[in-house]
Design a protein around this motif. Structure first.
Motif, PDB file in Angstrom:
ATOM      1  N   PRO A   1      -7.895   2.185   9.260  1.00  0.00           N
ATOM      2  CA  PRO A   1      -8.282   3.581   8.995  1.00  0.00           C
ATOM      3  C   PRO A   1      -9.764   3.678   8.651  1.00  0.00           C
ATOM      4  CG  PRO A   1      -7.048   2.679   7.154  1.00  0.00           C
ATOM      5  CD  PRO A   1      -6.973   1.660   8.247  1.00  0.00           C
ATOM      6  N   PRO A   2     -10.406   4.802   8.963  1.00  0.00           N
ATOM      7  CA  PRO A   2     -11.841   4.945   8.704  1.00  0.00           C
ATOM      8  C   PRO A   2     -12.179   5.163   7.236  1.00  0.00           C
ATOM      9  CG  PRO A   2     -10.975   6.955   9.660  1.00  0.00           C
ATOM     10  CD  PRO A   2      -9.860   5.953   9.703  1.00  0.00           C
ATOM     11  N   ASP A   3     -11.258   5.731   6.474  1.00  0.00           N
ATOM     12  CA  ASP A   3     -11.503   6.010   5.064  1.00  0.00           C
ATOM     13  C   ASP A   3     -11.502   4.697   4.273  1.00  0.00           C
ATOM     14  OD1 ASP A   3      -9.652   6.524   2.336  1.00  0.00           O
ATOM     15  OD2 ASP A   3     -11.393   7.835   2.584  1.00  0.00           O
TER      16      ASP A   3
ATOM     17  N   ARG B   1      -8.932  -0.283   2.345  1.00  0.00           N
ATOM     18  CA  ARG B   1      -8.648  -1.341   1.375  1.00  0.00           C
ATOM     19  C   ARG B   1      -7.142  -1.530   1.208  1.00  0.00           C
ATOM     20  NH1 ARG B   1     -13.516   0.661  -2.522  1.00  0.00           N
ATOM     21  NH2 ARG B   1     -15.186  -0.256  -1.257  1.00  0.00           N
ATOM     22  N   ALA B   2      -6.398  -0.426   1.204  1.00  0.00           N
ATOM     23  CA  ALA B   2      -4.944  -0.534   1.125  1.00  0.00           C
ATOM     24  C   ALA B   2      -4.390  -1.228   2.366  1.00  0.00           C
ATOM     25  CB  ALA B   2      -4.324   0.853   0.963  1.00  0.00           C
TER      26      ALA B   2
ATOM     27  N   GLN C   1      -3.125  -8.800   3.795  1.00  0.00           N
ATOM     28  CA  GLN C   1      -3.144  -9.992   2.955  1.00  0.00           C
ATOM     29  C   GLN C   1      -1.729 -10.381   2.521  1.00  0.00           C
ATOM     30  OE1 GLN C   1      -5.781 -12.238   1.589  1.00  0.00           O
ATOM     31  NE2 GLN C   1      -6.232 -11.444   3.624  1.00  0.00           N
ATOM     32  N   GLN C   2      -0.941  -9.392   2.155  1.00  0.00           N
ATOM     33  CA  GLN C   2       0.428  -9.686   1.733  1.00  0.00           C
ATOM     34  C   GLN C   2       1.277 -10.135   2.917  1.00  0.00           C
ATOM     35  OE1 GLN C   2       1.362  -9.810  -1.395  1.00  0.00           O
ATOM     36  NE2 GLN C   2      -0.519  -8.953  -2.248  1.00  0.00           N
ATOM     37  N   GLU C   3       1.112  -9.469   4.054  1.00  0.00           N
ATOM     38  CA  GLU C   3       1.902  -9.797   5.248  1.00  0.00           C
ATOM     39  C   GLU C   3       1.664 -11.236   5.705  1.00  0.00           C
ATOM     40  OE1 GLU C   3       1.658  -8.845  10.011  1.00  0.00           O
ATOM     41  OE2 GLU C   3       0.901  -7.345   8.615  1.00  0.00           O
TER      42      GLU C   3
ATOM     43  N   VAL D   1     -13.923  -4.789   2.003  1.00  0.00           N
ATOM     44  CA  VAL D   1     -12.520  -4.950   1.627  1.00  0.00           C
ATOM     45  C   VAL D   1     -12.278  -6.395   1.204  1.00  0.00           C
ATOM     46  CG1 VAL D   1     -11.749  -3.152   3.235  1.00  0.00           C
ATOM     47  CG2 VAL D   1     -11.741  -5.544   3.970  1.00  0.00           C
ATOM     48  N   ASP D   2     -11.120  -6.631   0.636  1.00  0.00           N
ATOM     49  CA  ASP D   2     -10.645  -7.988   0.361  1.00  0.00           C
ATOM     50  C   ASP D   2      -9.790  -8.413   1.545  1.00  0.00           C
ATOM     51  OD1 ASP D   2      -9.221 -10.241  -0.333  1.00  0.00           O
ATOM     52  OD2 ASP D   2      -8.595  -9.501  -2.295  1.00  0.00           O
ATOM     53  N   ALA D   3     -10.361  -9.260   2.392  1.00  0.00           N
ATOM     54  CA  ALA D   3      -9.649  -9.702   3.590  1.00  0.00           C
ATOM     55  C   ALA D   3      -9.342 -11.190   3.547  1.00  0.00           C
ATOM     56  CB  ALA D   3     -10.467  -9.374   4.843  1.00  0.00           C
TER      57      ALA D   3
END
Length: 319
Positions: free
Chosen positions: A47-49, A54-55, A61-63, A111-113
């Protein structure tokens, strides 16, 4: 300026970093790698936002990360050190030496990637606890906010152990920050970590090499670098450590791949370290995109993590 750097920020977000190229994936890639890259392409678009992105990144990350934690038998805990959020990874079997690893994750400074996906395997294979710093991000926080956070955590770790028992590593934006942290430590005359893992990064934000032209957008790269730098000159050695005296730098392992848009920058830094008589090694994977180990499960990823862990463990044992 934010609109200009978005294309590169999307590429620097590890889970979407299989950047398009005209050539098909080479036959040298494993079937698992090709399947993983295809699955990545099929993910929901970013998403652009910024808040939504980040979500989205945390969901990836969880997946990808939770199965890795289970596979390697590593426990993860969210905490704070020196007021900075961190994720701590504890392997099932710990080495007796008591060394510790500090990670700075990738994600384009946006983001945290990688705070999970970069660390589960390294913790398990080394047998060392890993502390992943979840530093402040763009567009709200510019340089030196992220390095300030990393430094605060590093200082706290120094109160518990010698620098010789700390290894430092990062991927993509995290590799950039790792090099900047070493430059900051030198400037403040603090003891350096025993080793640096510089995985697909850049040590010069003032210019970009051929691989950015081939696999990304040079204008977006420059815009992102300037946004991250804030009111500082991107050529400042604190932002671009390759422009400093590298003599005495920690032994460094550099890792990249042949379709990585930061290949040129990674190789250039490794060459500069070698010229300064720093023990430095460049490991190159064929046919894979930027930071593939952060989001693709394949034999090549296993090999990358084995190389990272082997280097860090040997350097810490030597110290």
């Amino acid at each position: 300026m934010i609109a200009r750097f978005l294309p590169l920020a999307l590429l620097l977000t590890s889970a979407v970093s299989a950047q398009p190229v005209s050539a098909p994936w080479p036959d040298t890639l494993s079937a698992e790698a090709k399947a993983g890259l295809a699955a990545n392409d099929a993910r929901t678009p970013v998403p652009p936002d910024f808040k939504a992105r980040r979500a989205w990144s945390e969901a990836v990350q969880q997946e990808v990360g939770q199965p890795r934690l289970a596979r390697y038998g590593v426990a993860m805990e969210d905490r704070h050190i020196a007021g900075v959020p961190v994720r701590i990874f504890t392997p099932k079997t710990m080495r007796e030496e008591g060394a510790l690893l500090l990670n700075l994750h990738g994600g384009g400074f946006v983001v945290d990637a990688g705070s999970i996906t970069e660390n589960a395997a390294v913790a398990a294979i080394t047998g060392y606890r890993v502390v992943a710093v979840r530093y402040r991000l763009l567009p709200d926080h510019h340089f030196p906010a992220a390095t300030d956070d990393a430094l605060a955590v590093y200082r706290a770790l120094l109160r518990e152990r010698d620098a010789a028992s700390i290894g430092l590593y990062g991927t993509s934006a995290g590799a950039i920050l790792s090099a900047e942290l070493v430059a900051r430590l030198r400037a403040e005359k603090l003891p350096l970590p025993a080793a640096l893992g510089f995985f697909s990064g850049s040590a010069d934000l003032s210019r970009f090499g051929d691989s950015v032209t081939l696999f990304a957008d040079p204008a977006a790269a420059a815009a992102l670098g300037k946004l991250y730098a804030g009111d500082r000159d991107p050529a400042d050695p604190m932002l671009s450590p390759i422009r400093s005296d590298l003599a005495g730098w920690p032994p460094t392992l550099c890792i990249s791949s042949s379709r990585d848009f930061l290949l040129s920058a990674t190789a250039e830094f490794c060459r500069a370290l070698d010229a300064a008589d720093v023990p430095a090694k460049l490991l190159l994977f064929d046919g894979l995109p930027h930071a593939f180990w952060s989001y693709v499960d394949a034999p090549e990823t296993d090999a990358a993590f084995e190389a990272m862990a082997d280097f860090l463990r040997k350097r810490l044992e030597r110290e």
